[in-house]
Motif scaffolding. Structure first.
Motif, mmCIF file in Angstrom:
data_model
loop_
_atom_site.group_PDB
_atom_site.id
_atom_site.type_symbol
_atom_site.label_atom_id
_atom_site.label_comp_id
_atom_site.label_asym_id
_atom_site.label_seq_id
_atom_site.Cartn_x
_atom_site.Cartn_y
_atom_site.Cartn_z
ATOM 1 N N ALA A 133 0.832 -1.209 0.000
ATOM 2 C CA ALA A 133 0.000 0.000 0.000
ATOM 3 C C ALA A 133 0.865 1.258 0.000
ATOM 4 O O ALA A 133 1.924 1.308 0.626
ATOM 5 N N ASP A 134 0.383 2.283 -0.707
ATOM 6 C CA ASP A 134 1.079 3.580 -0.717
ATOM 7 C C ASP A 134 0.701 4.372 0.531
ATOM 8 O O ASP A 134 0.068 5.429 0.468
ATOM 9 N N SER A 135 1.123 3.858 1.683
ATOM 10 C CA SER A 135 0.770 4.476 2.966
ATOM 11 C C SER A 135 1.979 5.076 3.676
ATOM 12 O O SER A 135 1.864 5.532 4.811
ATOM 13 N N GLY A 136 3.139 5.075 3.011
ATOM 14 C CA GLY A 136 4.343 5.609 3.635
ATOM 15 C C GLY A 136 4.374 7.131 3.574
ATOM 16 O O GLY A 136 4.142 7.730 2.521
ATOM 17 N N GLN A 137 4.674 7.751 4.696
ATOM 18 C CA GLN A 137 4.680 9.207 4.810
ATOM 19 C C GLN A 137 6.017 9.670 5.389
ATOM 20 O O GLN A 137 6.588 9.005 6.260
ATOM 21 N N LEU A 138 6.506 10.811 4.929
ATOM 22 C CA LEU A 138 7.711 11.426 5.494
ATOM 23 C C LEU A 138 7.301 12.386 6.602
ATOM 24 O O LEU A 138 6.337 13.151 6.457
ATOM 25 N N TYR A 139 8.049 12.355 7.726
ATOM 26 C CA TYR A 139 7.751 13.191 8.888
ATOM 27 C C TYR A 139 8.995 13.955 9.331
ATOM 28 O O TYR A 139 10.124 13.566 9.028
ATOM 29 N N ARG A 140 8.750 15.037 10.112
ATOM 30 C CA ARG A 140 9.824 15.708 10.851
ATOM 31 C C ARG A 140 9.471 15.692 12.329
ATOM 32 O O ARG A 140 8.312 15.839 12.708
ATOM 33 N N PHE A 141 10.485 15.492 13.160
ATOM 34 C CA PHE A 141 10.321 15.489 14.617
ATOM 35 C C PHE A 141 11.148 16.643 15.150
ATOM 36 O O PHE A 141 12.382 16.616 15.087
ATOM 37 N N GLU A 142 10.479 17.651 15.673
ATOM 38 C CA GLU A 142 11.149 18.889 16.087
ATOM 39 C C GLU A 142 10.501 19.435 17.341
ATOM 40 O O GLU A 142 9.266 19.533 17.429
ATOM 41 N N ASN A 143 11.337 19.797 18.319
ATOM 42 C CA ASN A 143 10.840 20.390 19.570
ATOM 43 C C ASN A 143 9.764 19.526 20.228
ATOM 44 O O ASN A 143 8.774 20.030 20.764
ATOM 45 N N GLY A 144 9.956 18.215 20.163
ATOM 46 C CA GLY A 144 9.038 17.312 20.829
ATOM 47 C C GLY A 144 7.755 17.024 20.082
ATOM 48 O O GLY A 144 6.896 16.301 20.594
ATOM 49 N N ALA A 145 7.603 17.580 18.887
ATOM 50 C CA ALA A 145 6.368 17.400 18.122
ATOM 51 C C ALA A 145 6.683 16.795 16.765
ATOM 52 O O ALA A 145 7.700 17.109 16.139
ATOM 53 N N VAL A 146 5.792 15.932 16.292
ATOM 54 C CA VAL A 146 5.923 15.305 14.981
ATOM 55 C C VAL A 146 4.918 15.933 14.032
ATOM 56 O O VAL A 146 3.752 16.143 14.388
ATOM 57 N N SER A 147 5.363 16.258 12.823
ATOM 58 C CA SER A 147 4.467 16.801 11.807
ATOM 59 C C SER A 147 4.773 16.144 10.471
ATOM 60 O O SER A 147 5.902 15.702 10.218
ATOM 61 N N GLU A 148 3.768 16.081 9.604
ATOM 62 C CA GLU A 148 3.968 15.526 8.279
ATOM 63 C C GLU A 148 4.820 16.474 7.453
ATOM 64 O O GLU A 148 4.599 17.683 7.453
ATOM 65 N N ALA A 149 5.803 15.923 6.750
ATOM 66 C CA ALA A 149 6.611 16.725 5.831
ATOM 67 C C ALA A 149 5.882 16.848 4.497
ATOM 68 O O ALA A 149 4.974 16.083 4.180
ATOM 69 N N GLU A 150 6.295 17.841 3.717
ATOM 70 C CA GLU A 150 5.623 18.182 2.472
ATOM 71 C C GLU A 150 6.125 17.275 1.347
ATOM 72 O O GLU A 150 6.868 17.696 0.461
ATOM 73 N N ALA A 151 5.741 15.994 1.408
ATOM 74 C CA ALA A 151 6.166 15.008 0.418
ATOM 75 C C ALA A 151 5.010 14.061 0.153
ATOM 76 O O ALA A 151 4.202 13.775 1.043
ATOM 77 N N ASP A 152 4.931 13.564 -1.067
ATOM 78 C CA ASP A 152 3.860 12.646 -1.434
ATOM 79 C C ASP A 152 4.022 11.315 -0.726
ATOM 80 O O ASP A 152 5.138 10.869 -0.428
ATOM 81 N N LYS A 153 2.895 10.653 -0.474
ATOM 82 C CA LYS A 153 2.919 9.309 0.095
ATOM 83 C C LYS A 153 3.460 8.320 -0.939
ATOM 84 O O LYS A 153 3.182 8.441 -2.127
ATOM 85 N N VAL A 154 4.227 7.351 -0.455
ATOM 86 C CA VAL A 154 4.714 6.250 -1.281
ATOM 87 C C VAL A 154 4.583 4.976 -0.458
ATOM 88 O O VAL A 154 4.226 5.020 0.720
ATOM 89 N N CYS A 155 4.880 3.842 -1.052
ATOM 90 C CA CYS A 155 4.790 2.590 -0.308
ATOM 91 C C CYS A 155 5.943 2.457 0.684
ATOM 92 O O CYS A 155 5.734 2.230 1.874
ATOM 93 N N ILE A 156 7.180 2.588 0.173
ATOM 94 C CA ILE A 156 8.371 2.441 1.017
ATOM 95 C C ILE A 156 9.183 3.727 0.949
ATOM 96 O O ILE A 156 9.796 4.036 -0.069
ATOM 97 N N THR A 157 9.168 4.492 2.034
ATOM 98 C CA THR A 157 10.041 5.664 2.124
ATOM 99 C C THR A 157 11.429 5.203 2.531
ATOM 100 O O THR A 157 11.584 4.289 3.335
ATOM 101 N N ASN A 158 12.461 5.847 1.983
ATOM 102 C CA ASN A 158 13.832 5.536 2.377
ATOM 103 C C ASN A 158 14.657 6.806 2.354
ATOM 104 O O ASN A 158 14.193 7.871 1.963
#
Length: 286
Positions: free
Chosen positions: A119-144
């Motif tokens: 499934a194309d459910s892979g998402q890129l995230y950033r973890f900053e100052n104790g909080a996680v937010s979605e990064a501005e990137a398209d979903k894919v199956c396997i992020t690397n």
């Protein structure tokens, strides 16, 4: 160039190598283990993780941040304990964390993926100052990757099944500009897996099913290719006393009994020398 065998592990899916405090750290995702190897003394330690673990990165507070399936945890090697820092995608129980990098601001960039690789459910995230937010990137199956340029201006995002690497400019506020194509690979290369940047901005990529690790300059030109006696090269770390020793993780996952018989060193750690050293170790602020 050719690689040399360094350490017998027999990992199902060794990943996330990183050079920290004169030792190589890496994980076996599917066996839920974290490893530390000291080449100077040829000693190895390992710890059991409570979930599948995609990566570890050093933390500014001491210890490490470990990318467990449910989210980032603080990992203390002295006690072997894990403390949850954030929960990721509880609505997607088939997903897990896969790969990560730390930038000069101490942010952790990491991705998720479908553990069944469908499934194309892979998402890129950033973890900053104790909080996680979605990064501005398209979903894919396997992020690397992601891999981050040494001046923190570019983030390289690997779409493994799409056999593509995208480049995002990192804005001053830590958000990502729209992606631009960086590299696309044919079937003969294998699948691009983990990626890192060296001190000159070169991008090292391991190729799953490709028996190789390759370095590309920032303009996309391949400058080096290193061959391996095993198929699945997952990621490279640069370290050693001068930062010019490469360590590569590999995997047994996906190999048939016949292939495993032909590749008895699959899942082990390999090494080779490089001209350009790695970036300084960056510690996560959490």
């Amino acid at each position: 160039m050719n690689s040399e065998h360094l350490l017998t592990v027999g990992a199902t899916l060794a990943e996330g190598p990183i050079w920290v405090d004169n030792a190589l750290w890496f994980v076996d995702i599917k066996q839920q283990r974290i490893y530390r190897y000291d080449p100077a003394t040829d000693t190895r330690d390992d710890w059991a993780a409570p979930e599948m673990v995609g990566w570890v990165v050093p933390a500014e507070r001491g210890g490490f941040v470990a990318g467990l399936q449910s989210g980032p945890h603080h990992f203390d090697p002295e006690t072997g304990t894990f403390e949850r820092l954030a929960e990721i995608e509880p609505h997607l129980p088939a997903n897990r964390l896969n790969d990560a990098a730390v930038d000069g601001q101490g942010r952790i960039w990491f991705g998720t993926m479908d553990n069944d690789e469908s499934a194309d459910s892979g998402q890129l995230y950033r973890f900053e100052n104790g909080a996680v937010s979605e990064a501005e990137a398209d979903k894919v199956c396997i992020t690397n990757g992601p891999a981050i340029a040494p001046d923190d201006t570019v983030l390289y995002h690997v779409d493994t099944l799409g056999k593509t690497i995208l480049a995002h400019a990192i804005k001053a506020d830590g958000t990502l500009a729209p992606a631009r194509p960086f590299l696309t690979f044919g079937d003969d290369h294998g699948h691009p897996d983990g990626a890192i940047c060296d001190a000159e901005g070169g991008v090292w990529v391991g190729f799953f099913g490709g028996s190789a690790a390759r370095r590309f300059s920032p303009d996309g030109t391949m400058t080096h290719e290193v061959r391996f006696p095993v198929s699945n090269i997952t990621k490279v770390a640069l370290g050693g006393p001068d930062g010019r020793t490469a360590y590569a993780t590999t995997a047994r996952q996906g190999l048939s009994p016949e292939q495993l018989a032909e590749q008895p060193q699959a899942g082990d750690i390999f090494t080779f020398r490089v001209d350009t050293p790695g970036k300084p170790v960056l510690r996560a602020k959490v």
